[in-house]
Scaffold this motif. Structure first.
Motif, short mmCIF file in Angstrom:
data_model
loop_
_atom_site.label_atom_id
_atom_site.label_comp_id
_atom_site.label_asym_id
_atom_site.label_seq_id
_atom_site.Cartn_x
_atom_site.Cartn_y
_atom_site.Cartn_z
N LYS A 1 -1.55 -41.77 -15.11
CA LYS A 1 -2.51 -41.66 -16.35
C LYS A 1 -2.13 -42.74 -17.39
O LYS A 1 -3.06 -42.02 -17.75
CB LYS A 1 -0.46 -40.47 -17.21
CG LYS A 1 -0.37 -39.38 -16.87
CD LYS A 1 1.11 -38.90 -17.91
CE LYS A 1 1.14 -37.24 -17.13
NZ LYS A 1 1.75 -37.45 -18.40
N GLN B 1 -16.09 -39.26 -5.35
CA GLN B 1 -15.44 -39.58 -6.41
C GLN B 1 -15.87 -41.17 -7.29
O GLN B 1 -16.23 -41.33 -8.58
CB GLN B 1 -14.03 -38.81 -7.08
CG GLN B 1 -13.28 -39.06 -8.34
CD GLN B 1 -12.31 -37.81 -8.88
OE1 GLN B 1 -12.17 -36.66 -7.87
NE2 GLN B 1 -11.15 -38.61 -9.21
N LEU C 1 -18.28 -42.62 -9.80
CA LEU C 1 -18.21 -43.22 -10.99
C LEU C 1 -19.01 -44.88 -11.25
O LEU C 1 -19.30 -44.92 -12.40
CB LEU C 1 -16.45 -42.98 -11.37
CG LEU C 1 -16.25 -44.00 -12.63
CD1 LEU C 1 -16.55 -43.55 -14.02
CD2 LEU C 1 -14.83 -43.56 -12.94
N ARG D 1 -21.75 -43.75 -12.82
CA ARG D 1 -22.48 -44.11 -14.01
C ARG D 1 -21.89 -45.72 -14.99
O ARG D 1 -22.90 -45.76 -15.76
CB ARG D 1 -21.26 -43.19 -15.03
CG ARG D 1 -21.43 -41.60 -13.96
CD ARG D 1 -21.68 -41.08 -15.25
NE ARG D 1 -21.25 -39.56 -14.64
CZ ARG D 1 -20.89 -38.61 -15.32
NH1 ARG D 1 -19.55 -39.26 -16.27
NH2 ARG D 1 -20.16 -37.53 -15.30
N LEU E 1 -11.07 -45.74 -14.46
CA LEU E 1 -11.60 -44.55 -14.92
C LEU E 1 -11.48 -43.29 -14.21
O LEU E 1 -11.37 -42.47 -14.47
CB LEU E 1 -12.66 -45.25 -16.14
CG LEU E 1 -12.48 -45.70 -17.54
CD1 LEU E 1 -14.41 -45.39 -17.52
CD2 LEU E 1 -11.59 -44.81 -17.72
N ASN F 1 -8.86 -42.15 -12.20
CA ASN F 1 -8.31 -41.22 -11.82
C ASN F 1 -8.50 -40.36 -12.94
O ASN F 1 -7.60 -39.26 -13.35
CB ASN F 1 -6.69 -41.67 -11.55
CG ASN F 1 -6.39 -41.45 -10.74
OD1 ASN F 1 -6.39 -40.42 -9.08
ND2 ASN F 1 -5.26 -42.39 -10.32
N ARG F 2 -9.07 -40.59 -14.28
CA ARG F 2 -9.50 -39.86 -15.62
C ARG F 2 -8.15 -40.38 -16.42
O ARG F 2 -7.49 -38.49 -16.69
CB ARG F 2 -9.79 -38.38 -15.03
CG ARG F 2 -10.89 -37.65 -14.80
CD ARG F 2 -12.26 -38.37 -15.90
NE ARG F 2 -13.56 -38.18 -14.75
CZ ARG F 2 -13.98 -38.95 -14.17
NH1 ARG F 2 -13.76 -39.61 -13.89
NH2 ARG F 2 -15.65 -38.11 -13.69
N ASN G 1 -15.35 -44.07 -23.04
CA ASN G 1 -14.55 -43.76 -24.12
C ASN G 1 -14.72 -42.17 -24.48
O ASN G 1 -15.01 -41.74 -25.13
CB ASN G 1 -14.25 -44.51 -25.31
CG ASN G 1 -13.28 -44.08 -26.47
OD1 ASN G 1 -14.50 -43.64 -27.74
ND2 ASN G 1 -12.83 -43.74 -26.25
N GLU H 1 -17.42 -40.21 -23.28
CA GLU H 1 -18.19 -39.32 -22.78
C GLU H 1 -16.89 -38.64 -21.61
O GLU H 1 -16.69 -37.71 -21.76
CB GLU H 1 -18.48 -40.37 -20.94
CG GLU H 1 -18.79 -39.61 -19.93
CD GLU H 1 -20.17 -39.68 -19.10
OE1 GLU H 1 -20.29 -39.70 -17.97
OE2 GLU H 1 -20.69 -41.30 -19.62
N PHE H 2 -16.18 -39.50 -21.54
CA PHE H 2 -14.92 -38.74 -21.19
C PHE H 2 -13.53 -39.17 -22.16
O PHE H 2 -12.08 -38.09 -21.87
CB PHE H 2 -14.01 -39.94 -19.99
CG PHE H 2 -14.64 -40.19 -18.95
CD1 PHE H 2 -15.74 -39.16 -18.06
CD2 PHE H 2 -16.05 -41.72 -18.13
CE1 PHE H 2 -16.30 -39.53 -16.99
CE2 PHE H 2 -16.62 -41.41 -17.64
CZ PHE H 2 -17.06 -40.64 -16.81
N ILE I 1 -11.41 -41.18 -23.54
CA ILE I 1 -9.51 -41.83 -22.78
C ILE I 1 -9.53 -42.83 -23.45
O ILE I 1 -10.60 -43.16 -24.41
CB ILE I 1 -10.33 -42.41 -21.18
CG1 ILE I 1 -10.68 -41.60 -20.10
CG2 ILE I 1 -8.78 -42.80 -21.08
CD1 ILE I 1 -11.00 -41.88 -18.79
#
Length: 251
Positions: free
Chosen positions: A111, A148, A152, A155, A183, A185-186, A215, A217-218, A220
């Protein structure tokens, strides 16, 4: 369904939507009456004094304050790297103090993301291997984790640097790898401690823009501890830590 039923259903849907819109955004990270003190001989040094903080999903905020105010100490407790003397830290509703070390580490890996002033990349591993590390620690297969992480890194503008080791990257590139790792692990929230403190102005501005882009885009949440007024000014909220407590700055 007759017209009356249609009207009732429409009213219920409208009421439900209104109720949903009135519910405040969920807090992904909170602290309640958070205190931290250290004993030095016969004296007690109070660092944090009943700190209250709530980080909403997708929001960005900066914590500023003088050196020695306890900003990094607060960040470490919010991230479960240190435990408070009293008070609570809630990550997605879980009280970190009630978890054992293994549970806390697993929750933190799922998290939270971390970006430090020093990138803390592992020199013997490539950029993509460093970025994939949280996924591998979480049990994901190597092929999937690599794919994965590579996505990223692309990106953040490092598609041509996947196999480069940290010593082969510039300071800004190394920090971009660290951001990708945070980032990958999202996570619900990324904690950043002086993320541009070692970068020149142009590179720091580039990293600031990247953080804003990611921020959006995701969605988060970003919680940044910084002395850099330019970075703090890009955040939605700015809080100052002084005399052991947080106060929101007006703009």
């Amino acid at each position: 369904m007759n017209n009356t039923d249609d009207a009732m259903a429409s009213h219920r849907m409208s009421s439900n939507m209104t109720a949903m819109e009135s519910i405040p955004a969920e807090a992904v990270l909170q602290c309640r009456a958070l205190c931290k003190h250290y004993r030095q001989g016969s004296e007690v040094l109070h660092i944090l004094n009943a700190v209250e903080l709530e980080v909403k999903a997708g929001e960005t905020l900066a914590i500023v304050g003088p050196s020695g105010a306890g900003k990094t100490t607060l960040l470490h407790m919010l991230g479960g790297l240190d435990l408070p003397s009293s008070g609570r830290v809630l990550l997605g509703g879980d009280d970190l103090a009630t978890l054992d070390d293994r549970q806390r580490s697993a929750l933190r890996n799922r998290k939270l993301g971390f970006v430090y002033q020093f990138h803390h990349l592992l020199g013997e591993f490539s950029a993509v291997e460093n970025a994939a590390m949280p996924l591998l620690i979480g049990g994901m297969g190597k092929k999937q984790a690599r794919a994965q992480a590579a996505e990223l890194l692309e990106r953040v503008g490092l598609s041509a640097r996947l196999e480069h080791r940290p010593a082969q990257l510039s300071g800004g590139e190394r920090q971009r790898v660290a951001i990708a790792r945070a980032l990958v692990n999202r996570p619900a929230c990324v904690l950043l401690d002086e993320p541009t403190g070692n970068l020149d102005r142009d590179t720091a501005d580039s990293v600031h823009g990247l953080l804003e882009q990611l921020n959006k885009e995701f969605a988060i949440s970003l919680l940044v501890v910084t002395h850099d007024p330019a970075l703090a000014g890009r955040m939605q909220r700015v809080l100052e830590l002084r005399d052991g407590q947080l106060q929101e700055q007006t703009r």
